[in-house]
Every structure is written in structure tokens, then in C-alpha cells.
Design a protein around this motif. Structure first.
Motif, PDB file in Angstrom:
ATOM      1  N   ASN A 194       0.834  -1.203   0.000  1.00  0.00           N
ATOM      2  CA  ASN A 194       0.000   0.000   0.000  1.00  0.00           C
ATOM      3  C   ASN A 194       0.865   1.248   0.000  1.00  0.00           C
ATOM      4  OD1 ASN A 194      -2.600   1.464   0.426  1.00  0.00           O
ATOM      5  ND2 ASN A 194      -1.591   2.073   2.326  1.00  0.00           N
ATOM      6  N   GLU A 195       0.561   2.183  -0.904  1.00  0.00           N
ATOM      7  CA  GLU A 195       1.205   3.493  -0.942  1.00  0.00           C
ATOM      8  C   GLU A 195       2.718   3.385  -0.734  1.00  0.00           C
ATOM      9  OE1 GLU A 195      -2.546   6.350   0.288  1.00  0.00           O
ATOM     10  OE2 GLU A 195      -0.910   6.113   1.716  1.00  0.00           O
ATOM     11  N   MET A 196       3.331   2.606  -1.599  1.00  0.00           N
ATOM     12  CA  MET A 196       4.766   2.343  -1.478  1.00  0.00           C
ATOM     13  C   MET A 196       5.584   3.555  -1.918  1.00  0.00           C
ATOM     14  SD  MET A 196       4.601  -1.478  -3.054  1.00  0.00           S
ATOM     15  CE  MET A 196       6.291  -1.935  -2.645  1.00  0.00           C
ATOM     16  N   SER A 197       6.835   3.567  -1.510  1.00  0.00           N
ATOM     17  CA  SER A 197       7.725   4.706  -1.765  1.00  0.00           C
ATOM     18  C   SER A 197       8.398   4.564  -3.133  1.00  0.00           C
ATOM     19  CB  SER A 197       8.773   4.804  -0.653  1.00  0.00           C
ATOM     20  OG  SER A 197       9.376   3.544  -0.408  1.00  0.00           O
ATOM     21  N   TRP A 198       7.608   4.775  -4.200  1.00  0.00           N
ATOM     22  CA  TRP A 198       8.125   4.600  -5.556  1.00  0.00           C
ATOM     23  C   TRP A 198       9.055   5.738  -5.979  1.00  0.00           C
ATOM     24  CZ3 TRP A 198       7.767   0.123  -8.019  1.00  0.00           C
ATOM     25  CH2 TRP A 198       6.776  -0.779  -7.643  1.00  0.00           C
ATOM     26  N   GLY A 199       8.870   6.935  -5.446  1.00  0.00           N
ATOM     27  CA  GLY A 199       9.771   8.043  -5.773  1.00  0.00           C
ATOM     28  C   GLY A 199       9.736   8.415  -7.242  1.00  0.00           C
ATOM     29  N   ASP A 200      10.818   9.060  -7.720  1.00  0.00           N
ATOM     30  CA  ASP A 200      10.887   9.418  -9.129  1.00  0.00           C
ATOM     31  C   ASP A 200      11.544   8.290  -9.915  1.00  0.00           C
ATOM     32  OD1 ASP A 200      13.681   9.620  -8.883  1.00  0.00           O
ATOM     33  OD2 ASP A 200      13.626  11.782  -8.578  1.00  0.00           O
ATOM     34  N   GLU A 201      11.805   8.521 -11.181  1.00  0.00           N
ATOM     35  CA  GLU A 201      12.219   7.447 -12.081  1.00  0.00           C
ATOM     36  C   GLU A 201      13.652   6.971 -11.875  1.00  0.00           C
ATOM     37  OE1 GLU A 201      11.356   8.991 -15.935  1.00  0.00           O
ATOM     38  OE2 GLU A 201       9.198   8.622 -15.760  1.00  0.00           O
ATOM     39  N   THR A 202      14.396   7.618 -11.001  1.00  0.00           N
ATOM     40  CA  THR A 202      15.754   7.155 -10.694  1.00  0.00           C
ATOM     41  C   THR A 202      15.921   6.778  -9.226  1.00  0.00           C
ATOM     42  OG1 THR A 202      16.561   9.390 -10.216  1.00  0.00           O
ATOM     43  CG2 THR A 202      16.689   8.651 -12.508  1.00  0.00           C
ATOM     44  N   SER A 203      14.902   7.008  -8.413  1.00  0.00           N
ATOM     45  CA  SER A 203      15.064   6.938  -6.954  1.00  0.00           C
ATOM     46  C   SER A 203      15.484   5.561  -6.454  1.00  0.00           C
ATOM     47  CB  SER A 203      13.765   7.360  -6.263  1.00  0.00           C
ATOM     48  OG  SER A 203      12.704   6.485  -6.604  1.00  0.00           O
ATOM     49  N   LEU A 204      14.873   4.493  -6.961  1.00  0.00           N
ATOM     50  CA  LEU A 204      15.190   3.167  -6.434  1.00  0.00           C
ATOM     51  C   LEU A 204      16.576   2.698  -6.857  1.00  0.00           C
ATOM     52  CD1 LEU A 204      11.733   1.383  -6.825  1.00  0.00           C
ATOM     53  CD2 LEU A 204      12.729   2.458  -4.789  1.00  0.00           C
ATOM     54  N   ALA A 205      17.029   3.132  -8.035  1.00  0.00           N
ATOM     55  CA  ALA A 205      18.395   2.814  -8.448  1.00  0.00           C
ATOM     56  C   ALA A 205      19.401   3.564  -7.581  1.00  0.00           C
ATOM     57  CB  ALA A 205      18.597   3.159  -9.918  1.00  0.00           C
ATOM     58  N   LEU A 206      19.146   4.836  -7.333  1.00  0.00           N
ATOM     59  CA  LEU A 206      20.027   5.603  -6.457  1.00  0.00           C
ATOM     60  C   LEU A 206      19.993   5.049  -5.036  1.00  0.00           C
ATOM     61  CD1 LEU A 206      19.197   9.214  -7.700  1.00  0.00           C
ATOM     62  CD2 LEU A 206      21.341   7.962  -8.050  1.00  0.00           C
ATOM     63  N   ALA A 207      18.813   4.597  -4.587  1.00  0.00           N
ATOM     64  CA  ALA A 207      18.704   4.004  -3.257  1.00  0.00           C
ATOM     65  C   ALA A 207      19.528   2.731  -3.148  1.00  0.00           C
ATOM     66  CB  ALA A 207      17.240   3.708  -2.937  1.00  0.00           C
ATOM     67  N   ALA A 208      19.547   1.933  -4.213  1.00  0.00           N
ATOM     68  CA  ALA A 208      20.360   0.714  -4.201  1.00  0.00           C
ATOM     69  C   ALA A 208      21.839   1.051  -4.059  1.00  0.00           C
ATOM     70  CB  ALA A 208      20.108  -0.090  -5.476  1.00  0.00           C
ATOM     71  N   LEU A 209      22.305   2.079  -4.787  1.00  0.00           N
ATOM     72  CA  LEU A 209      23.716   2.466  -4.713  1.00  0.00           C
ATOM     73  C   LEU A 209      24.064   3.108  -3.376  1.00  0.00           C
ATOM     74  CD1 LEU A 209      24.254   3.941  -8.293  1.00  0.00           C
ATOM     75  CD2 LEU A 209      24.967   1.689  -7.437  1.00  0.00           C
ATOM     76  N   ALA A 210      23.052   3.640  -2.661  1.00  0.00           N
ATOM     77  CA  ALA A 210      23.292   4.241  -1.349  1.00  0.00           C
ATOM     78  C   ALA A 210      23.187   3.226  -0.218  1.00  0.00           C
ATOM     79  CB  ALA A 210      22.292   5.373  -1.120  1.00  0.00           C
ATOM     80  N   SER A 211      22.940   1.973  -0.550  1.00  0.00           N
ATOM     81  CA  SER A 211      22.759   0.924   0.451  1.00  0.00           C
ATOM     82  C   SER A 211      24.077   0.228   0.764  1.00  0.00           C
ATOM     83  CB  SER A 211      21.731  -0.091  -0.055  1.00  0.00           C
ATOM     84  OG  SER A 211      20.466   0.506  -0.228  1.00  0.00           O
ATOM     85  N   PRO A 212      24.117  -0.584   1.815  1.00  0.00           N
ATOM     86  CA  PRO A 212      25.348  -1.300   2.160  1.00  0.00           C
ATOM     87  C   PRO A 212      25.836  -2.193   1.012  1.00  0.00           C
ATOM     88  CG  PRO A 212      23.764  -1.430   3.954  1.00  0.00           C
ATOM     89  CD  PRO A 212      23.037  -0.828   2.796  1.00  0.00           C
ATOM     90  N   PRO A 213      27.115  -2.526   0.999  1.00  0.00           N
ATOM     91  CA  PRO A 213      27.668  -3.339  -0.088  1.00  0.00           C
ATOM     92  C   PRO A 213      26.989  -4.688  -0.258  1.00  0.00           C
ATOM     93  CG  PRO A 213      29.431  -2.322   1.167  1.00  0.00           C
ATOM     94  CD  PRO A 213      28.174  -2.046   1.920  1.00  0.00           C
ATOM     95  N   ASP A 214      26.451  -5.259   0.824  1.00  0.00           N
ATOM     96  CA  ASP A 214      25.833  -6.578   0.703  1.00  0.00           C
ATOM     97  C   ASP A 214      24.357  -6.519   0.323  1.00  0.00           C
ATOM     98  OD1 ASP A 214      24.797  -5.577   3.051  1.00  0.00           O
ATOM     99  OD2 ASP A 214      25.001  -7.452   4.175  1.00  0.00           O
ATOM    100  N   GLN A 215      23.862  -5.320   0.013  1.00  0.00           N
ATOM    101  CA  GLN A 215      22.457  -5.199  -0.396  1.00  0.00           C
ATOM    102  C   GLN A 215      22.264  -5.905  -1.736  1.00  0.00           C
ATOM    103  OE1 GLN A 215      20.067  -2.807   1.371  1.00  0.00           O
ATOM    104  NE2 GLN A 215      18.718  -4.302   0.390  1.00  0.00           N
ATOM    105  N   PRO A 216      21.362  -6.897  -1.815  1.00  0.00           N
ATOM    106  CA  PRO A 216      21.173  -7.609  -3.091  1.00  0.00           C
ATOM    107  C   PRO A 216      20.834  -6.686  -4.255  1.00  0.00           C
ATOM    108  CG  PRO A 216      20.184  -8.855  -1.307  1.00  0.00           C
ATOM    109  CD  PRO A 216      20.629  -7.549  -0.718  1.00  0.00           C
ATOM    110  N   ALA A 217      20.012  -5.659  -4.024  1.00  0.00           N
ATOM    111  CA  ALA A 217      19.672  -4.746  -5.115  1.00  0.00           C
ATOM    112  C   ALA A 217      20.911  -4.029  -5.638  1.00  0.00           C
ATOM    113  CB  ALA A 217      18.636  -3.726  -4.635  1.00  0.00           C
TER     114      ALA A 217
END
Length: 723
Positions: free
Chosen positions: A478-501
């Protein structure tokens, strides 16, 4: 001189207080306020957009602004996109924080310069404003070419006469402060924005002023004393009266008996008048293929649901049916008159350890109480859990509703008398740590825990809604945090090194570029190696890396929807996947939903969806998962997300919204949020205390809104078919 006259008037009135009856006192008080208003503070121009404006000082969110000449005057024209949730412009107070203490409100004149209607918002901020605290917000709807005003009342923290003794609510009574207040002496900025638009818009700002003379509240203008307790035994505000308020147990049971004699006949009469079948489908309409389950079909240029009997169906629904919101009672001992939990038979409605996500109690588990459940016990007796659900189905049919929508209780849906929706969740999956959102982070769809969480959630429906012809289908999350068209890719790169994404994204880049040098050339970066990209701090320029960021975003979104669809197909192959109820969305997320969902759902809190456009332009069936309107004339302290003046206006807004959706060729239903008002003192989860129900906290229906709903229902299919 004007303020001196006001003080004299107050003193004269107070001197009469001891010898005049209360009603006469109130009349005189109103007269003095009116007289004082005759000498109102002159309006103060904060921004005259006809004058030269340095646009470089403005902060823009998914928008551009320019000072232009139009219709014989200069204006600030703002053109917004629709990738960000709240595109618009921030106007910093000229010369630093501005003191508006003398004024009652701020008002903006604006024009819709685009081709589609829009709802424009104005927010007035103090330091530290976050959209909920230290700010005030209002809105207005503007048709294409129309000019209108937005007025934001400067409800101020200093008006609190209770010394901060009220807390934990979204809206507060007049005499209390609360989060929705500002210090008018420290106004830092003004934000003009749109709320989750589905397309680009253009609006023009003409003038921003402060106006109206502020008149401080006085002791004689407040509610009865002593103020505490402020909530009566039924969960209602104790200090006001309004139509429908319950005053006694005898009155509560009398309403039960009166409705019992009416509602069954009303439901039967409605079905005959509207010509509905048992599912609420169009019995008098065309006969299509019957599959025994709900499905979707485009018929004569419009998308429809088709019911199990093969009749055209449009989902006119309501959420949270049978759900019993609770309110915290910890730290609030003085608030409640004759607390019902002190009665042995009503103590069972205490929640001993309810989790709080936001607000005063955030992150804690607290004692809470459901006045809603206690009132049903008192109204229908100790076996209300079996007595009440059949009544609900009769009510819904009599009110012209044919769907029990999301968040509803299984004790109602399992009677299988009204079509309903269900939902699955990815709760328990690992998050993308670098993501963010109002309700929480985004699940990591590449971690095995995601597919497993969805699979388990879907498997729990076996033997319940899975395979049930009365279940239209399933929402997910429900009402997920989809953000803009680059947000989830940038979020993956801002995550810890072991983040699967993050690992998946780096792997995709390795496959595309081969060497880190080629990636550096494309992105304008200087990573020493692929390992450096995997482990180091990464914030690429979206202008250089945008193609790759969007490609990975699409992969995340498609993996999400495909995984959920497959899990649902495994347990409920004949039922619909209704999407994820977008609140914040962009074209890439919408396109992924259109690819894998049977229906794409949106929660759209606005005045109208008649002109709504699917962000990716796909011709697919759309469903409105939530909308509402609320007013302050029935004892609650907050209107909800879209305010109206009173119950008459709420009914009119309801009818306009649904009829606009009925005319939309892609929309196959609207679901109102929610069945019952929220607790007067705030629901335990996040402090919401909105007047948004079809019934109040004591189970009394709102006749104005119900009449509007019934009128819509009676003409539902004729209007949809364009007859």
C-alpha cells in the motif's frame, strides 16, 4: 488605535458577563468581534508578482518558474512535472522570517494556465516545518483558465489555553494548539505545490498577502469549564452539540431499533430501483460471458469489471468495513468522562500493547481503547460480532454500495453477501536500506526474503478468499515509496555493499559496459574498479547516468509486480491482481504495473478524477483505492486530506467525485476511505482523527453522504453507459 478599541470592547463585555445569561453573553461576544472587524488590519502584500522577482532565490521541485507578461500583467508562471510527489515552488520570506502576528490568514491568488483542472496547495512554514508540524496548509481546485484564492488561516501555537495538555492528534479543538499550528512571528517560507499529479500542469501566481485582523481567543469564548474531561463515554467531544450526537444509552438502542425496521426494506427497494443482481452488477444490462469469477473487459469503448454471472459491474465501494480503530489512553487519564473500560463487560476492548508508527508515542507500544467496538457492544448487545455484520451488508446495499474494499474485517466479508477485495503483503522482506518513504522503505525485490514473504502471504488466503467468487481480487502492499524514475536505483547504490539490489545493479552495469573505464566515461565518474562501485560511496549525476538508473528502476518495478502476480496466480488463478494502490508514482512504475496487473490502482485524494491520466498513458483499467472529504461540523477536529465546509458540501463533493469517475473510460471503481470516523483523540497507529466516515464513532450514519451515495448508486450503470 484599532487595537486599543478592541481591548476596550473586551473589557466592557467582561464587565457585563456576571449579570447576563450565557446565550446573551455569546451573542454580545459575536457582536463585539464583528464590530472590531470593521476596523480590520490593512492587508500586507508579501509577494506582488507583478513586480520584478529574482527567480534564482526560489526553490523548485520538479518544476520551472519564470516571470512573464500575460493578460495585461506580470505573473510568476510555474510549470510542473509529475515525477515528484509534490512538484511546485518554494517562496522564501522576503528579507528573512516575516512577522505576521497582526494578521488572521495568508491568501494566495492564482490562475490555472493549463488545459486540465488542478488542485493547488499553499503551505505556510515556520522553522523545522515537515508538512505536518510547524506549518499550515490549505488548497483550492481550479478549472482550466480559472482564477481563485487559497486561504491559510494562521492558527497559532500561542492560542493554546491548555498548556500543552493535549497531544497525539492530527487536528485539535479550537482552544488547544497542536501540531497544525504556526508562530506567525516567524514565517520563513511559502510553498505552492500540487499533490501527486499524474501529468504536467501550469499555474500562475498573482499575489500573496496577509490579511484579516487577528483577534486573540478570550476566556469567555471557549468551551465549558472545567475543560477536562473533554471526551464523553461514547468517545465524542464533550463540549459541543451537533446533529446525530448520542446523549444516552437509551438513545443509542432506540436508533438501533429504528434502523432495524427500515434498512432491510430499503436495501430491497434499492436493488429493484437500480436493477442490480445479487453481486451488485447490472442485471438489466448486457449479458457477457460468465466465468464464475470477476474479470475485466473493455466494452463499447470503456473498461468494466464483469461479475461472476457475466454482468457489467462497476465497483462502488468503501474501505475499512468492520475495522475498529483504537485511540491511546496512556498519559491521558484526565481526558475521558466515565471511561467505558472501567465497566467489566467493556474492558475487553482495551488493546494492551498497540504499536505506534508516528507522532507523540512513535516507536512505542501503548495501551489503547476502541470506543467503536464498545459502542457496538452497547448498541447491539454482547453478541454484536454476529449481529452486526449482516446489518452492514444491508446498509451497504441500501446506501448504493456494492463493494467492501481494502482493510475490511473478515467477519463481514466471509458472509459472502457483498463483493469484496483482499490484499497480500511483502511485510517481513528485507528493505533497500538507502530507500525512504512516508510509510517506510522499499522492499528489496532481489533478496529471497521478498518472494518468500509474498508467497507466504498469498498462501494464507487458501481456504479463505482464494477461489471465492465474491472476492474481486487482491491488492499488494500500500502506498509504497516509488519516488521518481531514478530513486530506487540511487537508493540501491546508497545501500550497504551486501544489499542484493546493489549487487544486481552493479552486475547489470558490468554486463553493459564490460570495463569500469567505459562506465566512468559514460557517467563522468572515476571509480578505480567494479569493487569500488560496489563498496564505495556512490551518487552519480542523474543527467549522465540517467539511462542506466531508469533501466534498473524499471527492472525493480517489473520484478516487484511479476513476483506478486505469480504468487497470486499460484493460489488464486481466476482472481484479479488489482495493483499496489499508488499514492506516489511515476511513469516507469505505472508502466510496470500496467504490464503485470489486471487493474492498476491509485489512491487519489483530490476534488476530481474526471481528468485523471495514467502516467504512462497505457489503456488499462484503473481503480481508485481511496478518496475522501471531511468537515468540522460533527465534533471532530480534523477534516481529513480534502476539507469541505460542512456535511452538505461533503455529500456534494462525494457525488461529483464518483460521477466524474463514472464518466472516465478507464476507471472501473471508486473506494471511499473509510466506513467509520476515526477516533476523536487520534487512532493509535499515526494520530489521524479525521471526520471521514459514512458512520460516526457511535455507529450513527451520516444522512447527507448516504443520500448522495444512494443517488449515485441508483444511476450507476445508466451513467456509466452514457444513457
Amino acid at each position: 488605535m484599532r487595537r486599543l478599541a478592541y481591548r476596550t470592547a473586551v473589557c466592557d463585555n467582561r464587565s457585563m458577563k456576571a449579570v447576563l445569561p450565557c446565550k446573551l453573553q455569546a451573542c454580545l461576544a459575536s457582536l463585539w468581534v464583528a464590530l472590531c472587524g470593521l476596523a480590520a488590519e490593512p492587508a500586507r502584500v508579501i509577494f506582488d508578482f507583478a513586480a520584478p522577482l529574482d527567480t534564482s532565490r526560489l526553490t523548485l521541485q520538479d518544476a520551472r518558474a519564470e516571470s512573464v507578461e500575460t493578460q495585461g500583467r506580470r505573473v510568476l508562471r510555474v510549470t510542473t512535472g509529475h515525477a515528484a510527489p509534490w512538484p511546485g515552488v518554494t517562496l522564501p520570506a522576503p528579507g528573512g522570517p516575516v512577522d505576521l502576528s497582526a494578521y488572521a490568514y495568508v491568501q494566495l491568488r492564482a490562475r490555472n494556465a493549463g488545459q486540465r483542472p488542478l488542485t493547488l496547495y499553499l503551505r505556510v512554514d515556520n522553522p523545522g516545518a515537515d508538512g505536518v508540524k510547524h506549518c499550515r496548509t490549505s488548497s483550492t481546485r481550479l478549472e482550466p483558465g480559472a482564477t481563485g484564492t487559497i486561504r491559510v488561516d494562521l492558527k497559532r501555537t500561542s492560542d493554546d489555553r491548555l498548556g500543552g495538555r493535549l497531544f497525539g492528534m492530527r487536528g485539535y479543538p479550537v482552544r488547544a494548539g497542536g501540531d497544525d499550528t504556526v508562530d506567525p512571528a516567524r514565517i520563513t517560507q511559502f510553498i505552492v505545490f500540487l499533490n501527486r499529479p499524474s501529468e504536467n500542469h501550469v499555474f500562475e501566481l498573482l499575489e500573496l498577502i496577509a490579511a484579516g485582523t487577528y483577534t486573540p481567543p478570550t476566556a469567555w469564548s471557549h468551551d465549558a469549564e472545567p475543560y477536562f474531561p473533554l471526551i464523553d463515554t461514547f468517545g465524542q467531544y464533550r463540549h459541543k452539540s451537533w446533529p446525530g450526537k448520542v446523549s444516552s444509552l437509551a438513545e443509542l438502542t432506540a436508533r438501533r431499533d429504528r434502523e432495524a425496521a427500515e434498512v432491510s426494506a430499503a436495501a430491497d427497494a434499492f436493488s429493484r430501483a437500480a436493477r442490480w443482481n445479487r453481486y451488485g452488477g447490472w442485471a438489466a444490462g448486457p449479458q457477457l460471458q460468465a466465468t464464475g469469477f470477476f474479470r475485466v473487459q473493455k466494452y463499447q469503448g470503456k473498461w468494466w469489471l464483469v461479475d461472476p454471472e457475466g454482468r457489467l459491474f462497476w465497483s462502488h465501494g468503501i474501505t475499512c468495513v468492520g475495522m475498529m480503530d483504537a485511540t491511546p489512553i496512556e498519559e491521558r487519564e484526565e481526558w475521558f468522562e466515565h471511561p467505558p473500560w472501567q465497566q467489566p463487560e467493556l474492558a475487553k476492548y482495551i488493546l494492551p500493547s498497540a504499536f505506534v508508527l508516528k507522532g507523540h508515542y512513535a516507536g512505542r507500544r501503548v495501551r489503547a481503547y476502541s470506543f467503536a467496538a464498545a459502542n457496538l457492544h452497547r448498541k447491539y448487545g454482547p453478541d454484536w460480532r454476529s449481529v452486526y455484520p449482516p446489518l452492514v451488508h444491508q446498509r451497504l446495499r441500501a446506501w448504493g454500495l456494492n463493494t467492501i474494499a481494502n482493510w475490511s474485517d473478515a467477519s463481514v466479508t466471509r458472509l459472502r453477501r457483498t463483493p469484496y477485495t483482499d490484499s497480500v503483503s511483502s511485510q517481513g522482506a528485507r528493505w533497500i536500506e538507502g530507500s525512504e518513504g512516508y510509510w517506510g522503505k522499499f522492499p528489496d525485490v532481489f533478496d529471497p526474503s521478498f518472494a518468500e514473504a509474498v508467497r507466504q502471504s498469498a498462501a494464507s488466503k487458501v481456504g479463505n478468499s482464494a477461489g471465492d467468487p465474491w472476492c474481486l481480487g487482491y491488492f499488494s502492499d500500500n502506498e509504497m515509496s516509488w519516488g521518481d524514475e531514478t530513486s530506487l536505483a540511487l537508493a540501491a547504490l546508497a545501500s550497504p555493499p551486501d544489499q542484493p539490489a546493489r549487487r544486481e545493479f552493479v552486475s547489470d552495469l558490468q554486463k553493459k559496459y564490460g570495463t569500469i573505464a567505459r562506465l566512468n566515461e559514460a557517467w563522468g565518474t572515476d571509480f578505480p574498479s567494479w569493487e569500488g562501485l560496489q563498496t564505495g560511496a556512490v551518487r552519480p549525476d542523474p543527467a549522465r547516468a540517467g539511462e542506466d538508473l531508469r533501466a534498473f528502476y524499471t527492472r525493480v518495478a517489473e520484478t516487484y509486480f511479476r513476483t506478486v502476480r505469480d504468487a497470486l496466480r499460484a493460489v488464486a488463478p481466476h482472481q484479479l491482481y488489482l495493483g499496489c494502490r499508488f499514492a506516489w508514482v511515476n511513469a516507469l512504475a505505472a508502466a510496470a504495473a500496467a504490464k503485470y496487473c489486471d487493474v492498476v490502482s491509485y489512491n487519489r485524494y483530490e476534488r476530481s478524477v474526471a481528468e485523471f491520466r495514467n502516467p504512462d498513458g497505457a489503456d488499462v483499467p484503473l481503480l481508485i483505492g481511496e478518496f475522501h472529504f471531511g468537515a468540522l461540523d460533527r465534533g471532530l477536529f480534523h477534516t481529513g486530506l480534502i476539507p469541505v465546509a460542512n456535511q452538505t458540501e461533503r455529500a456534494a463533493a462525494y457525488r461529483s467525485y464518483v460521477e466524474g469517475a463514472l464518466r472516465h473510460p478507464q476507471i472501473v471503481g471508486t473506494h471511499w476511505f473509510q466506513y467509520q470516523d476515526q477516533p476523536t483523540t487520534g487512532r493509535v497507529y499515526d494520530e489521524e482523527n479525521y471526520q471521514i466516515g459514512f458512520v460516526d464513532i457511535a455507529d450513527t450514519p451520516y444522512p447527507e453522504t448516504i443520500a448522495a451515495s444512494r443517488a449515485v448508486g441508483e444511476n450507476l450503470y445508466r451513467l456509466r453507459a452514457g444513457q
